[in-house]
Design a protein around this motif. Structure first.
Motif: not given
Length: 143
Positions: A46-50, A61-66, A78-81
């Protein structure tokens, strides 16, 4: 960037947001983040990522995220920072009505928020997160 590059699943999510004021805010955030990042929106649940960033922590731990994103929720947008609210403390103080978490801004009405300030916050976070491998979490402070 035009709305024509917005994938149908993202358009569907924004069109379904209720109440209407939150739908309006979702459209505003969609335009703002597309302009700031130059990236098309991608739905992550439900998150719109860019864009994306890569993170690695001492724990292994490692990974990729918006690298930028928002979620149109019923109670607020909700604005994710992911670099943390504290990294933007001075700008956040000038933003206007909001609530905050460690890595989130909760905005109930974008018509009452200074959108230029919000744009600077999102742009700064996006630049930080996409500058290389990010090695911190919002709750841990800056990288």
């Amino acid at each position: 960037m035009s709305r024509s590059v917005v994938p149908q699943d993202v358009r569907d999510v924004v069109a379904a947001v209720d109440p209407p004021g939150r739908r309006r805010d979702a459209g505003t955030l969609l335009d703002l983040m597309m302009r700031v990042t130059g990236e098309p929106p991608v739905l992550h649940g439900t998150i719109v990522g860019f864009g994306q960033y890569h993170d690695e922590y001492a724990s292994g731990r490692s990974g990729d995220a918006p690298a930028a994103g928002f979620a149109p929720r019923r109670a607020s947008s909700v604005v994710y920072l992911m670099d943390g609210i504290d990294a933007h403390a001075a700008e956040v103080e000038r933003l206007g009505p909001h609530r905050r978490g460690v890595g989130c801004l909760y905005l109930t009405n974008l018509e009452k928020v200074d959108l230029d300030v919000l744009e600077r916050i999102v742009a700064d976070a996006y630049r930080t997160l996409t500058a290389g491998t990010y090695g911190s979490r919002a709750r841990d402070g800056q990288a």
